[in-house]
Scaffold this active site. Structure first.
Site, PDB file in Angstrom:
ATOM      1  CB  THR A  46      -0.939   0.011   1.218  1.00  0.00           C
ATOM      2  OG1 THR A  46      -0.168  -0.214   2.401  1.00  0.00           O
ATOM      3  CG2 THR A  46      -1.996  -1.068   1.100  1.00  0.00           C
ATOM      4  CE1 TYR A 136       4.939  -5.032  -5.837  1.00  0.00           C
ATOM      5  CE2 TYR A 136       5.422  -4.265  -3.618  1.00  0.00           C
ATOM      6  CZ  TYR A 136       4.763  -4.106  -4.827  1.00  0.00           C
ATOM      7  OH  TYR A 136       3.938  -3.028  -5.022  1.00  0.00           O
ATOM      8  CE  LYS A 164       1.610  -6.222  -5.223  1.00  0.00           C
ATOM      9  NZ  LYS A 164       1.313  -5.764  -3.856  1.00  0.00           N
TER      10      LYS A 164
END
Length: 275
Positions: A46, A136, A164
């Site tokens: 986030t 990631y 990701k």
């Protein structure tokens, strides 16, 4: 192994003075659990991870470990990344001795390691955490883009379950063609452009909008995986959700929605939320 196709990347709660609110964060996770969410990513994507220092991350882990029902019944993934490898290693060692389900391994922003340096960084943290790992790759935020060769090499480690934001269609195809396993997953980071990503090989979702609309986003994603087009009614519903979350700053919008619901998620750390 991480079995859930969708996890929710939860925002971190902060008090008005921007200090960490662990119970606010956990309150949100509890609320998601009550709504049927089976997997969350904490201290992850986030955009708040690098505002948290090592001690704050350790405190969040300690708070999670006290939540026996959540730890027992949810896949809780913890984001591990730092500008300093030593701090990422310390966090990984901490997680190794917990019941946290897995880690999302991010790369340091700004410092621009070489591909060789990044490989050693990743290998060291994976070894220390000894947990199922999602790589990631986020060049837009970090300035570093993990190479196809590195992704393929790291995929040979049994603990590495997926990546990701791997990149473009061409890059995903090259990764798939270069590896010898069919249990390696491609996670989309958020819902923007999700339909296109599913068409060229993304098969799991690290959800942002699911913080506010977990059932709707999960159902939409499952439908996308099963067929190339969803109903007009569902499209309109998702379009409305996307407008609420992604028009402006997604994390600011999410916190407004969650606070309005009575979840004490608080504010963002400035400069996010300045407007």
């Amino acid at each position: 192994m991480l079995t859930e196709k969708v996890h929710i990347a939860v925002p971190t709660a902060f008090f008005e003075d921007e200090s960490l609110n662990i119970q606010g964060t956990i309150s949100h996770i509890r609320d998601l659990y009550k709504q049927g969410v089976k997997s969350v990513l904490v201290s992850g994507s986030t955009g708040e991870q690098h505002s948290l220092n090592l001690q704050e991350k350790m405190e969040i882990i300690n708070g999670l470990e006290l939540e026996e029902e959540l730890i027992r019944n949810m896949e809780i993934i913890f984001g591990v990344a730092s500008i300093r490898q030593k701090e990422a290693e310390e966090l990984a060692e901490k997680i190794r001795h917990t019941k946290i389900s897995g880690i999302m391994l991010g790369y340091p922003p700004y410092v621009l390691p070489t591909q060789e340096e990044a490989f050693i960084y990743a290998k060291r943290i994976i070894d220390l955490a000894n947990k199922p790992t999602i790589l990631y790759n986020n060049p837009k935020r970090t300035g570093f883009d993990l190479s196809v060769i590195n992704i393929i090499q790291l995929s040979k480690i049994d603990l590495v379950v997926g990546i990701k934001d791997a990149g473009s269609q061409e890059k995903v195809e090259r990764i798939k063609n270069g590896m010898n396993r069919d249990d390696f997953y491609f996670y989309a980071g958020g819902e923007v452009g999700l339909e296109e990503k599913v068409l060229f090989g993304y098969d799991r979702l690290s959800s942002i909008a699911g913080n506010a609309y977990p059932a709707e986003i999960s159902q939409w994603f499952q439908n996308l995986l099963m067929k190339p087009k969803v109903s007009e009614q569902e499209c309109e519903k998702i379009e409305s959700i996307m407008e609420q979350i992604y028009q402006g700053n997604a994390i600011v919008n999410l916190k407004k929605i969650l606070n309005h619901k009575g979840i004490p998620i608080g504010i963002c750390r400035s400069p996010i939320g300045n407007i």
